[in-house]
Design an enzyme around this catalytic site. Structure first.
Site, mmCIF file in Angstrom:
data_model
loop_
_atom_site.group_PDB
_atom_site.id
_atom_site.type_symbol
_atom_site.label_atom_id
_atom_site.label_comp_id
_atom_site.label_asym_id
_atom_site.label_seq_id
_atom_site.Cartn_x
_atom_site.Cartn_y
_atom_site.Cartn_z
ATOM 1 N N LYS A 14 0.901 -1.290 -0.012
ATOM 2 C CA LYS A 14 0.022 0.164 0.003
ATOM 3 C C LYS A 14 0.979 1.177 -0.059
ATOM 4 O O LYS A 14 1.939 1.156 -0.537
ATOM 5 C CB LYS A 14 -0.993 -0.047 1.143
ATOM 6 C CG LYS A 14 -1.838 -1.426 1.124
ATOM 7 C CD LYS A 14 -2.936 -1.372 2.101
ATOM 8 C CE LYS A 14 -3.615 -2.699 1.846
ATOM 9 N NZ LYS A 14 -4.894 -2.684 2.934
ATOM 10 N N HIS A 102 -8.726 -3.247 -6.172
ATOM 11 C CA HIS A 102 -8.692 -3.362 -4.654
ATOM 12 C C HIS A 102 -9.672 -2.327 -4.100
ATOM 13 O O HIS A 102 -9.958 -1.306 -4.630
ATOM 14 C CB HIS A 102 -7.386 -2.901 -4.289
ATOM 15 C CG HIS A 102 -7.043 -3.113 -2.800
ATOM 16 N ND1 HIS A 102 -7.378 -2.187 -2.155
ATOM 17 C CD2 HIS A 102 -6.550 -4.033 -2.385
ATOM 18 C CE1 HIS A 102 -7.210 -2.853 -0.695
ATOM 19 N NE2 HIS A 102 -6.437 -3.897 -0.880
ATOM 20 N N GLU A 104 -9.792 -0.523 -1.668
ATOM 21 C CA GLU A 104 -9.437 0.909 -1.478
ATOM 22 C C GLU A 104 -9.318 1.758 -2.597
ATOM 23 O O GLU A 104 -9.673 3.070 -2.472
ATOM 24 C CB GLU A 104 -7.853 0.967 -0.573
ATOM 25 C CG GLU A 104 -8.037 0.381 0.802
ATOM 26 C CD GLU A 104 -6.986 -0.337 1.150
ATOM 27 O OE1 GLU A 104 -6.878 -0.802 2.353
ATOM 28 O OE2 GLU A 104 -5.764 -0.074 0.378
ATOM 29 N N GLU A 174 -11.041 -10.552 -1.130
ATOM 30 C CA GLU A 174 -10.754 -9.888 0.122
ATOM 31 C C GLU A 174 -12.160 -8.948 0.750
ATOM 32 O O GLU A 174 -12.573 -8.110 0.262
ATOM 33 C CB GLU A 174 -9.672 -8.478 -0.424
ATOM 34 C CG GLU A 174 -8.309 -9.103 -0.880
ATOM 35 C CD GLU A 174 -7.218 -8.100 -0.651
ATOM 36 O OE1 GLU A 174 -7.653 -6.874 -0.912
ATOM 37 O OE2 GLU A 174 -6.451 -8.215 0.030
ATOM 38 N N GLY A 180 -7.303 -4.622 7.095
ATOM 39 C CA GLY A 180 -6.827 -3.746 8.122
ATOM 40 C C GLY A 180 -7.522 -3.836 9.370
ATOM 41 O O GLY A 180 -7.296 -2.945 10.106
HETATM 42 O O1 LIG Z 1 -5.885 -5.104 1.487
HETATM 43 C C1 LIG Z 1 -5.168 -6.023 1.910
HETATM 44 C C2 LIG Z 1 -4.141 -6.630 0.762
HETATM 45 O O2 LIG Z 1 -4.618 -6.126 -0.533
HETATM 46 C C3 LIG Z 1 -5.217 -6.507 3.050
HETATM 47 O O3 LIG Z 1 -4.648 -5.647 4.017
HETATM 48 P P1 LIG Z 1 -4.396 -6.423 5.559
HETATM 49 O O4 LIG Z 1 -3.781 -7.731 5.408
HETATM 50 O O5 LIG Z 1 -3.591 -5.065 6.123
HETATM 51 O O6 LIG Z 1 -5.824 -6.547 6.219
#
Ligand SMILES: O=C(CO)COP(=O)(O)O
Length: 261
Positions: A14, A102, A104, A174, A180
């Site tokens: 990220k 993704h 995000e 995911e 997170g």
């Molecule tokens: O978004 C993610 C991987 O692309 C997952 O993040 P985390 O492993 O921090 O939960």
């Protein structure tokens, strides 16, 4: 995990680590991971764009078995698109993978299914392997619509993707509520959606594509929960966020949670 598909562990850094920190982390991974580890699983890092040239230089110079990729790409190949990065440029930097869809990006950049589909197409245009991310938010999960939601995201993103392209695709389930948060999905939760995604691939394409595509789980993966997730027959690895910034934990994850290689 199925023996028919080589597991893949991809670290999505990220917006973390500058290019010098990136070199340090990749060096630590290279020092710890053995040929036995790489024979057993593919290991990838997905750094910020600004780190890619440094990672390329290190990987190429030291002939490392770690592969790498990008967290995003433009739907365009070149032109007046300020701030965007094209698949052409990522290919020149030796990227193997690129994330598409993704959560995000969907949330903060309003990337809808049409944009995600166009990014998948852009990845294939430049011989990059897309890691297509799908997954539901908490309200959808609580309403029991999580399987249909993920499958609908898959359908939309693969519109126009040909069979020979789909064979190389990587999927990542995911669940947004697990990203997170420390709220990792149970192995059964992961298996339920991953098996549904694989079944949909068989319907969209054929049994060979469905058997070939690696489906990762992502969302609060850590070295102490990866083993149960990897024990699921339709889970072929992990897309790891926070834990991928800790080289020791990421190495353990790449070893399915085992302590030694
Ligand atoms: O978004 C993610 C991987 O692309 C997952 O993040 P985390 O492993 O921090 O939960």
């Amino acid at each position: 995990m199925s023996t028919a598909r080589k597991p893949l562990f991809a670290g999505n850094w990220k917006m973390n680590l500058n290019h010098l920190e990136a070199i340090a982390l990749v060096q630590k991974l290279a020092f710890s991971l053995t040929d036995k580890d790489f024979d057993r699983a593919d290991v990838a890092v997905l750094p910020p764009f600004t780190d890619l040239r440094s990672v390329q230089t290190l990987v190429d110079g030291d002939k490392l078995r770690i592969v790498y990729g990008a967290q995003d790409l433009s739907v365009h190949d070149s032109g007046a698109y300020t701030g965007e990065i094209s698949g052409t440029m990522l290919a020149k930097l030796g990227c193997t993978y690129v994330l598409a869809g993704h959560s995000e990006r969907r949330q903060y950049h309003r990337e809808d299914d049409q944009v995600v589909g166009a990014k998948v197409q852009a990845a294939y245009r430049h011989s990059l392997t897309p890691i297509l991310c799908v997954g539901e938010g908490l309200p959808v999960r609580q309403a029991g619509g999580h399987v249909a939601y993920a499958v609908s995201q898959l359908d939309a993103a693969l519109n126009g993707v040909k069979t020979e392209q789909a064979r190389s695709l990587v999927l990542a389930y995911e669940p947004v509520w697990a990203i997170g948060t420390g709220e990792v999905a149970t192995p059964d939760d992961a298996q339920e959606v991953c098996t549904a995604l694989r079944a949909r691939l068989a319907e969209l394409y054929d049994a060979e594509v469905a058997a070939a595509v690696r489906i990762l789980y992502g969302g609060s993966v850590k070295s102490d929960n990866i083993a149960g997730i990897m024990a699921q027959p339709d889970v072929d690895g992990a897309l790891v966020g926070g834990a991928s910034l800790d080289p020791a934990d990421f190495v353990k994850i790449c070893r399915f949670g085992e302590i030694s290689g």
